[in-house]
Design a protein around this motif. Structure first.
Motif, PDB file in Angstrom:
ATOM      1  N   PRO A   8      11.220   4.100   2.685  1.00 36.08           N
ATOM      2  CA  PRO A   8       9.847   4.234   2.172  1.00 36.08           C
ATOM      3  C   PRO A   8       8.884   4.464   3.339  1.00 36.08           C
ATOM      4  N   PRO A   9       7.733   5.064   3.040  1.00 32.11           N
ATOM      5  CA  PRO A   9       6.789   5.411   4.112  1.00 32.11           C
ATOM      6  C   PRO A   9       6.445   4.270   5.064  1.00 32.11           C
ATOM      7  N   PHE A  10       6.302   3.058   4.554  1.00 29.38           N
ATOM      8  CA  PHE A  10       5.888   1.975   5.450  1.00 29.38           C
ATOM      9  C   PHE A  10       6.975   1.601   6.457  1.00 29.38           C
ATOM     10  N   LEU A  11       8.196   2.094   6.242  1.00 33.85           N
ATOM     11  CA  LEU A  11       9.277   1.843   7.194  1.00 33.85           C
ATOM     12  C   LEU A  11       9.595   3.066   8.067  1.00 33.85           C
ATOM     13  N   ARG A  12       8.812   4.098   7.954  1.00 35.32           N
ATOM     14  CA  ARG A  12       9.058   5.314   8.736  1.00 35.32           C
ATOM     15  C   ARG A  12       8.441   5.272  10.125  1.00 35.32           C
ATOM     16  N   LEU A  26      -1.886   7.297   7.257  1.00 37.46           N
ATOM     17  CA  LEU A  26      -1.112   8.481   6.845  1.00 37.46           C
ATOM     18  C   LEU A  26       0.153   8.073   6.101  1.00 37.46           C
ATOM     19  N   ARG A  27       0.803   7.017   6.543  1.00 32.92           N
ATOM     20  CA  ARG A  27       2.000   6.536   5.819  1.00 32.92           C
ATOM     21  C   ARG A  27       1.610   6.039   4.428  1.00 32.92           C
ATOM     22  N   ASN A  28       0.484   5.365   4.313  1.00 30.79           N
ATOM     23  CA  ASN A  28       0.025   4.915   2.995  1.00 30.79           C
ATOM     24  C   ASN A  28      -0.229   6.105   2.075  1.00 30.79           C
TER      25      ASN A  28
END
Length: 172
Positions: A8-12, A26-28
């Motif tokens: 998921p984005p928050f782990l990228r 940006l991840r959000n």
């Protein structure tokens, strides 16, 4: 064997080349875009504009509102005025219009692209600037941070509305 799924984005992690806080934003926004893609893009027009109950919003209105409000918050956070044609109140933006879903989704993608491109250019001095929102004056960082928070809030409504649509239409 299934290919590994992307985290998921928050782990990228950090988005290379941007201010660390902007990277978080940006991840959000990636998560919001992925939510819209997963839960809104394959709906027929009647599902896209379906209103599940009084005072609830259709998925199409939510998608339109996320794109529009994100852009308006960006403008405010940059200390800019909102052009007259973009000064919509939430009830106007959220209302069902029957527009083709593809057009609403294209506008959403374009608006989010503009927001993300502008965010990528921000530096510390931009975040510290005082901006005015109505009668309030606050550092830009607070207004800009609200872009993702507000979009996430409405993305959750898209998921719930889609689940209600799916439940109503399971048999036919």
């Amino acid at each position: 064997m299934q290919p590994p799924t992307q985290p998921p984005p928050f782990l990228r992690g950090e988005v290379e080349g941007v201010h660390w806080l902007v990277s978080v934003w940006l991840r959000n926004l990636e998560e919001v875009e992925e939510t819209v893609e997963r839960w809104a893009t394959d709906l027929p027009p009647e599902g896209f504009w379906w209103v599940p109950a009084a005072q609830a919003n259709p998925i199409g209105g939510l998608v339109r509102h996320i794109g529009g409000s994100s852009y308006r918050l960006l403008l405010r956070g940059l200390g800019q005025e909102i052009p007259e044609p973009l000064r919509l109140r939430p009830p106007e933006e959220l209302a069902p219009t029957g527009e083709p879903p593809g057009l609403v989704l294209e506008t959403f993608v374009a608006r989010m692209g503009e927001v993300k491109a502008a965010l990528r250019r921000l530096q510390d001095r931009d975040l510290e600037r005082l901006v005015r929102v109505g009668p309030h004056e606050v550092r830009a960082v607070y207004v800009l941070d609200h872009i993702g928070a507000h979009a996430q809030h409405h993305a959750g409504q898209i998921i719930t509305t889609r689940k209600l649509w799916n439940a109503q239409n399971q048999g036919g």
